[in-house]
Design an enzyme around this catalytic site. Structure first.
Site: not given
Ligand code: AP5
Ligand code: MG
Length: 215
Positions: A13, A87, A126, A158, A169
């Site tokens: 995203k 969400r 990431r 992160r 998640r």
């Protein structure tokens, strides 16, 4: 053009939104980036939500609703790509109310779908710039390890990208967030792209979809 990017964690995203922002000028609004900024600045809200972000739990609807609607009011004139909100069904209802009150129309919702095995692999690689928020990854590494190509600032991992938090998640996504897809589908807004493909294939597809919607 006002667009919502939807999909599980690590589906692309943010990466695709940053590309589209550069290309078309629509402003990328990431609910996660906004919340992480509050944590970084140690604001009252930031201190309250820090444990939620770290553990991959959703923050309270009232908090995220206030933060996102404030940003949308600031940026909606330029067109936006909203990423990470709404969400859950309650957020979707609050958002719909806000849109009606503010006379803002969403053109479409882009659902980016990816397999969980790809997601876990991507999220462990990431890195994100602390300053400009640019996202790097396996397929888009920085020229120099640990340093942002655009602003030379530090790249960080992160806290919620640890495999056990990613699993949690993904579970929350399945239970709380995925039902929002039916909600958007019922409003005739949903378009799905295959997020398993390489970014070089996805970028032009998303551009085509946007150009097809431009008046
Ligand atoms: P948020 O920041 O929104 O995280 P997320 O939705 O879990 O999504 P990610 O940012 O992890 O993934 P992405 O889809 O943006 O993937 P990316 O482009 O970076 O939320 C974080 C937290 O904030 C939540 O857990 C919650 O606590 C809180 N929060 C946020 N919004 C909330 C809300 N509305 N309500 C309540 N709480 C909220 O890509 C990932 C990696 O993969 C990158 O390295 C990229 O280079 C790579 N990649 C992407 N696509 C491809 C591809 N096609 N091929 C190869 N590599 C790819
Ligand atoms: Mg993101």
């Amino acid at each position: 053009m006002n667009i919502i990017f939807f999909g599980p964690p690590g589906t692309g995203k943010g990466t695709i939104a940053q590309y589209i922002e550069r290309k078309f000028g629509y402003r990328h609004i990431s609910s996660g980036d906004l919340l992480r900024d509050e944590v970084k600045k140690k604001t009252r809200i930031g201190r309250e939500i820090a444990p939620f972000i770290k553990e991959g739990k959703l923050v309270e609807d009232a908090i995220i609703d206030k933060i996102v609607s404030k940003k949308l009011k600031e940026l909606s004139k330029k067109g936006f790509i909203l990423d990470g909100y709404p969400r859950n069904i309650n957020q979707a209802k609050l958002f719909e109310k806000f849109l009606a009150q503010s006379r803002i129309k969403v053109d479409f919702v882009l659902n980016i779908d990816s397999k969980e095995s790809k997601i876990v692999e991507r999220l462990s690689a990431r890195r994100q710039c602390v300053k400009c928020k640019r996202i790097f990854g396996l397929d888009v590494p920085p020229a120099k390890d640990g340093v942002c190509d655009d602003c030379n600032a530090e790249l960080i991992q992160r806290e919620d990208d640890k495999p056990e938090v990613v699993k949690y998640r993904l579970e929350l996504y399945r239970v709380l967030t995925k039902p929002v897809l039916d909600y958007f589908e019922g409003r005739g807004l949903l378009i799905t792209v295959d997020g398993n493909e390489p970014l070089q294939k996805i970028f032009p597809k998303v551009e085509q979809i946007i150009m097809g919607h431009q008046k």
